[in-house]
Design a protein around this motif. Structure first.
Motif, PDB file in Angstrom:
ATOM      1  N   SER A  37       0.465  -1.165  -0.182  1.00 42.39           N
ATOM      2  CA  SER A  37      -0.012   0.055  -0.440  1.00 42.39           C
ATOM      3  C   SER A  37       0.810   0.869   0.138  1.00 42.39           C
ATOM      4  O   SER A  37       0.757   2.412   0.124  1.00 42.39           O
ATOM      5  CB  SER A  37      -0.737   0.207   1.052  1.00 42.39           C
ATOM      6  N   ASP A  40      -0.546   4.410  -2.561  1.00 41.58           N
ATOM      7  CA  ASP A  40      -1.393   5.163  -1.435  1.00 41.58           C
ATOM      8  C   ASP A  40      -1.208   5.920  -0.482  1.00 41.58           C
ATOM      9  O   ASP A  40      -1.833   6.762  -0.452  1.00 41.58           O
ATOM     10  CB  ASP A  40      -2.337   4.249  -1.434  1.00 41.58           C
ATOM     11  N   ASN A  41      -0.450   4.911   0.140  1.00 39.78           N
ATOM     12  CA  ASN A  41      -0.041   6.286   2.085  1.00 39.78           C
ATOM     13  C   ASN A  41       0.771   7.041   1.977  1.00 39.78           C
ATOM     14  O   ASN A  41       0.467   8.687   1.577  1.00 39.78           O
ATOM     15  CB  ASN A  41       0.589   5.111   3.211  1.00 39.78           C
ATOM     16  N   GLN A 176     -10.211  -0.578  -0.803  1.00 42.37           N
ATOM     17  CA  GLN A 176      -9.050  -0.540  -1.762  1.00 42.37           C
ATOM     18  C   GLN A 176      -8.403  -2.472  -1.429  1.00 42.37           C
ATOM     19  O   GLN A 176      -8.105  -2.627  -0.327  1.00 42.37           O
ATOM     20  CB  GLN A 176      -7.444   0.372  -1.862  1.00 42.37           C
ATOM     21  N   TYR A 178      -5.435  -4.441  -1.469  1.00 38.62           N
ATOM     22  CA  TYR A 178      -3.897  -5.035  -2.076  1.00 38.62           C
ATOM     23  C   TYR A 178      -3.710  -6.127  -2.420  1.00 38.62           C
ATOM     24  O   TYR A 178      -4.143  -7.118  -1.746  1.00 38.62           O
ATOM     25  CB  TYR A 178      -3.115  -4.392  -0.761  1.00 38.62           C
ATOM     26  N   ARG A 185      -7.909  -1.702   2.268  1.00 37.51           N
ATOM     27  CA  ARG A 185      -7.996  -0.531   3.085  1.00 37.51           C
ATOM     28  C   ARG A 185      -9.366  -0.479   2.902  1.00 37.51           C
ATOM     29  O   ARG A 185     -10.521  -0.210   2.058  1.00 37.51           O
ATOM     30  CB  ARG A 185      -7.207   0.642   2.349  1.00 37.51           C
TER      31      ARG A 185
END
Length: 192
Positions: A37, A40-41, A176, A178, A185
């Motif tokens: 992730s 995105d983070n 989301q 992963y 998420r």
């Protein structure tokens, strides 16, 4: 007015630390999902207008990020940061060569956070900082929760939402998956 977004990685049973007796060790269960992730983070932190953290989280992050380089370091080092602490002995907060980006929020937490929400125009990200998030949620300040659930059950360790005083309804605003790690998420709005 800004939005406070709590951001955390936790296990399916709500643990955000390592297991009991090894609470500082998230590597065994969290790293696959954290790596999965990362993009995105990073985007979330790059869009943040401020970062709010508790004292314990601050102590860990301040010893690492000011001495790193790259996109993540830029996001963490250049974004204004605020440390909420009930420790009356702590008089200042340091962030390496980026001391102009860090401020200490001492005194009444509710008053200080209300003022911060009025001053900041965009998103305030709260990474981890479970005790702080619990206080903010109990006081009605958390607007969104972005939680990465990792496919593991630890059975022991510290729970992220352990001391919540009352019911909080949430509205799912994004998901989301992963696929490599199997982490998911879940992004919620706190219904006010």
């Amino acid at each position: 007015m800004s939005k406070i977004i709590a951001s955390v990685s936790c296990t399916l049973d709500g643990i955000y630390t390592g297991p009991q007796g090894d609470e500082n060790n998230m590597v065994s269960w969290a790293m696959p999902g954290i790596v999965d992730s990362t993009a995105d983070n990073l985007a979330m932190f790059q869009k943040a207008d401020a970062i709010l953290m508790g004292r314990v989280n601050y102590e860990g992050l301040a010893t690492y990020w000011p001495f790193q380089e790259g996109e993540w370091a830029d996001a963490m080092n250049k974004t204004p940061k605020y440390v909420a602490t009930g420790n009356r002995e702590q008089m200042e907060a340091q962030w390496g060569d980026f001391s102009d980006t860090i401020s200490l929020l001492s005194g009444d937490l509710n008053e200080r956070v209300a003022a911060l929400k009025s001053e900041i125009k965009g998103n305030i990200i709260v990474p981890g900082s479970a005790v702080l998030v619990q206080s903010l949620l109990n006081a009605g300040f958390v607007d969104e929760i972005s939680m990465i659930i990792h496919p593991v059950v630890l059975g022991s360790g510290k729970r992220y939402l352990d001391n919540i005083a009352a019911r909080n309804d949430l509205k799912l605003i994004g998901t989301q998956l992963y696929e490599k790690s199997g982490s998911t998420r879940l992004h919620y709005e706190v219904v006010k």
